[in-house]
Write a protein that holds these residues in place. Structure first.
Motif, PDB file in Angstrom:
ATOM      1  N   GLY A  15      12.305  -4.187  54.135  1.00 39.00           N
ATOM      2  CA  GLY A  15      12.992  -5.363  54.616  1.00 39.00           C
ATOM      3  C   GLY A  15      12.875  -6.801  53.967  1.00 39.00           C
ATOM      4  O   GLY A  15      12.033  -6.732  53.354  1.00 39.00           O
ATOM      5  N   TRP A  16      13.294  -7.490  54.700  1.00 40.93           N
ATOM      6  CA  TRP A  16      13.226  -9.077  54.011  1.00 40.93           C
ATOM      7  C   TRP A  16      13.165 -10.096  55.291  1.00 40.93           C
ATOM      8  O   TRP A  16      13.878  -9.783  56.392  1.00 40.93           O
ATOM      9  CB  TRP A  16      14.150  -9.281  52.999  1.00 40.93           C
ATOM     10  N   ARG A  17      12.842 -11.330  55.125  1.00 39.88           N
ATOM     11  CA  ARG A  17      13.009 -12.312  56.021  1.00 39.88           C
ATOM     12  C   ARG A  17      13.058 -13.565  55.471  1.00 39.88           C
ATOM     13  O   ARG A  17      12.202 -13.682  54.355  1.00 39.88           O
ATOM     14  CB  ARG A  17      11.715 -12.186  56.808  1.00 39.88           C
ATOM     15  N   VAL A  18      13.769 -14.487  55.815  1.00 36.27           N
ATOM     16  CA  VAL A  18      14.319 -15.671  55.488  1.00 36.27           C
ATOM     17  C   VAL A  18      13.134 -16.704  55.838  1.00 36.27           C
ATOM     18  O   VAL A  18      12.811 -16.884  56.965  1.00 36.27           O
ATOM     19  CB  VAL A  18      15.584 -16.083  55.666  1.00 36.27           C
ATOM     20  N   VAL A  19      12.421 -17.040  54.715  1.00 36.37           N
ATOM     21  CA  VAL A  19      11.156 -18.068  54.995  1.00 36.37           C
ATOM     22  C   VAL A  19      11.812 -19.303  54.964  1.00 36.37           C
ATOM     23  O   VAL A  19      11.137 -20.435  56.082  1.00 36.37           O
ATOM     24  CB  VAL A  19      10.184 -17.934  53.960  1.00 36.37           C
ATOM     25  N   GLY A  25      18.034 -23.536  47.726  1.00 35.86           N
ATOM     26  CA  GLY A  25      18.628 -22.535  48.177  1.00 35.86           C
ATOM     27  C   GLY A  25      17.701 -21.735  49.191  1.00 35.86           C
ATOM     28  O   GLY A  25      17.396 -22.219  50.130  1.00 35.86           O
ATOM     29  N   ILE A  26      17.405 -20.439  49.298  1.00 31.79           N
ATOM     30  CA  ILE A  26      16.777 -19.789  50.127  1.00 31.79           C
ATOM     31  C   ILE A  26      15.681 -19.212  49.565  1.00 31.79           C
ATOM     32  O   ILE A  26      15.743 -18.819  48.674  1.00 31.79           O
ATOM     33  CB  ILE A  26      17.714 -18.808  51.011  1.00 31.79           C
ATOM     34  N   THR A  27      14.297 -19.050  50.559  1.00 33.00           N
ATOM     35  CA  THR A  27      13.161 -18.537  49.930  1.00 33.00           C
ATOM     36  C   THR A  27      13.236 -17.215  51.067  1.00 33.00           C
ATOM     37  O   THR A  27      13.295 -17.216  52.005  1.00 33.00           O
ATOM     38  CB  THR A  27      12.027 -19.508  50.550  1.00 33.00           C
ATOM     39  N   VAL A  28      13.284 -16.015  50.368  1.00 26.14           N
ATOM     40  CA  VAL A  28      12.926 -14.921  51.090  1.00 26.14           C
ATOM     41  C   VAL A  28      11.703 -14.122  50.828  1.00 26.14           C
ATOM     42  O   VAL A  28      11.425 -13.892  49.751  1.00 26.14           O
ATOM     43  CB  VAL A  28      14.396 -13.880  50.556  1.00 26.14           C
ATOM     44  N   GLY A  35       5.310  -1.456  57.782  1.00 27.19           N
ATOM     45  CA  GLY A  35       4.402  -2.275  58.737  1.00 27.19           C
ATOM     46  C   GLY A  35       4.948  -3.714  58.413  1.00 27.19           C
ATOM     47  O   GLY A  35       4.524  -4.408  59.217  1.00 27.19           O
ATOM     48  N   GLY A  36       5.851  -4.134  57.631  1.00 23.44           N
ATOM     49  CA  GLY A  36       6.170  -5.463  57.246  1.00 23.44           C
ATOM     50  C   GLY A  36       5.592  -6.421  56.697  1.00 23.44           C
ATOM     51  O   GLY A  36       5.491  -7.398  56.787  1.00 23.44           O
ATOM     52  N   GLU A  37       4.385  -5.817  55.992  1.00 21.96           N
ATOM     53  CA  GLU A  37       3.630  -6.725  55.338  1.00 21.96           C
ATOM     54  C   GLU A  37       4.172  -7.239  54.135  1.00 21.96           C
ATOM     55  O   GLU A  37       4.970  -6.549  53.580  1.00 21.96           O
ATOM     56  CB  GLU A  37       2.325  -5.967  54.837  1.00 21.96           C
ATOM     57  N   GLU A  38       4.093  -8.638  53.848  1.00 23.62           N
ATOM     58  CA  GLU A  38       4.914  -9.043  52.686  1.00 23.62           C
ATOM     59  C   GLU A  38       4.127  -8.813  51.470  1.00 23.62           C
ATOM     60  O   GLU A  38       3.070  -8.852  50.981  1.00 23.62           O
ATOM     61  CB  GLU A  38       4.752 -10.755  52.701  1.00 23.62           C
ATOM     62  N   VAL A  39       5.157  -8.454  50.492  1.00 21.43           N
ATOM     63  CA  VAL A  39       4.553  -8.037  49.224  1.00 21.43           C
ATOM     64  C   VAL A  39       5.077  -8.861  47.844  1.00 21.43           C
ATOM     65  O   VAL A  39       4.414  -8.847  47.077  1.00 21.43           O
ATOM     66  CB  VAL A  39       4.993  -6.592  48.908  1.00 21.43           C
ATOM     67  N   ASP A  40       6.006  -9.848  48.299  1.00 18.05           N
ATOM     68  CA  ASP A  40       6.488 -10.788  47.333  1.00 18.05           C
ATOM     69  C   ASP A  40       7.582 -11.768  47.948  1.00 18.05           C
ATOM     70  O   ASP A  40       7.956 -11.444  49.052  1.00 18.05           O
ATOM     71  CB  ASP A  40       7.243  -9.867  46.180  1.00 18.05           C
ATOM     72  N   ARG A  41       7.845 -12.799  47.349  1.00 16.62           N
ATOM     73  CA  ARG A  41       8.840 -13.816  47.625  1.00 16.62           C
ATOM     74  C   ARG A  41       9.527 -14.291  46.414  1.00 16.62           C
ATOM     75  O   ARG A  41       9.241 -14.320  45.412  1.00 16.62           O
ATOM     76  CB  ARG A  41       8.157 -15.109  48.233  1.00 16.62           C
ATOM     77  N   PHE A  42      10.935 -14.648  46.829  1.00 18.62           N
ATOM     78  CA  PHE A  42      11.855 -15.229  45.819  1.00 18.62           C
ATOM     79  C   PHE A  42      12.687 -16.272  46.311  1.00 18.62           C
ATOM     80  O   PHE A  42      12.826 -16.441  47.683  1.00 18.62           O
ATOM     81  CB  PHE A  42      12.593 -14.113  45.068  1.00 18.62           C
ATOM     82  N   VAL A  43      12.804 -17.407  45.406  1.00 19.57           N
ATOM     83  CA  VAL A  43      13.974 -18.303  45.996  1.00 19.57           C
ATOM     84  C   VAL A  43      15.054 -18.015  44.759  1.00 19.57           C
ATOM     85  O   VAL A  43      14.870 -17.723  43.931  1.00 19.57           O
ATOM     86  CB  VAL A  43      13.227 -19.883  45.425  1.00 19.57           C
ATOM     87  N   SER A  44      16.253 -18.331  45.700  1.00 18.87           N
ATOM     88  CA  SER A  44      17.550 -17.899  45.136  1.00 18.87           C
ATOM     89  C   SER A  44      18.600 -19.141  45.428  1.00 18.87           C
ATOM     90  O   SER A  44      18.621 -19.289  46.848  1.00 18.87           O
ATOM     91  CB  SER A  44      18.037 -16.397  45.361  1.00 18.87           C
ATOM     92  N   ASP A  45      19.417 -19.505  44.612  1.00 20.43           N
ATOM     93  CA  ASP A  45      20.492 -20.267  45.234  1.00 20.43           C
ATOM     94  C   ASP A  45      21.819 -19.406  44.568  1.00 20.43           C
ATOM     95  O   ASP A  45      23.001 -19.868  44.529  1.00 20.43           O
ATOM     96  CB  ASP A  45      20.611 -21.697  44.464  1.00 20.43           C
TER      97      ASP A  45
END
Length: 63
Positions: A15-19, A25-28, A35-45
């Motif tokens: 899954g993903w969540r908008v931070v 842009g958006i940070t996801v 379990g929903g543990e964050e493994v990475d993030r990205f910013v995109s426009d």
């Protein structure tokens, strides 16, 4: 991250969540499927990613 990458992430059961949403842009946050543990993030426009996410705050919400 491309829209195809994000769709593959979703198709794998993860899954993903908008931070953050802002002028840059958006940070996801990319979340594990077990379990929903964050493994990475990205910013995109990228307009295709922004449109895919839409007004949702996470992949658990209906598009």
């Amino acid at each position: 991250m491309t829209l195809d990458d994000l769709r593959r992430w979703e198709d794998s059961g993860a899954g993903w969540r908008v931070v953050h949403r802002g002028p840059e842009g958006i940070t996801v946050s990319l979340l594990r499927c077990d379990g929903g543990e964050e493994v990475d993030r990205f910013v995109s426009d990228d307009p295709t990613i922004v449109a895919h996410v839409g007004g949702r705050t996470s992949s658990e919400q209906d598009a």
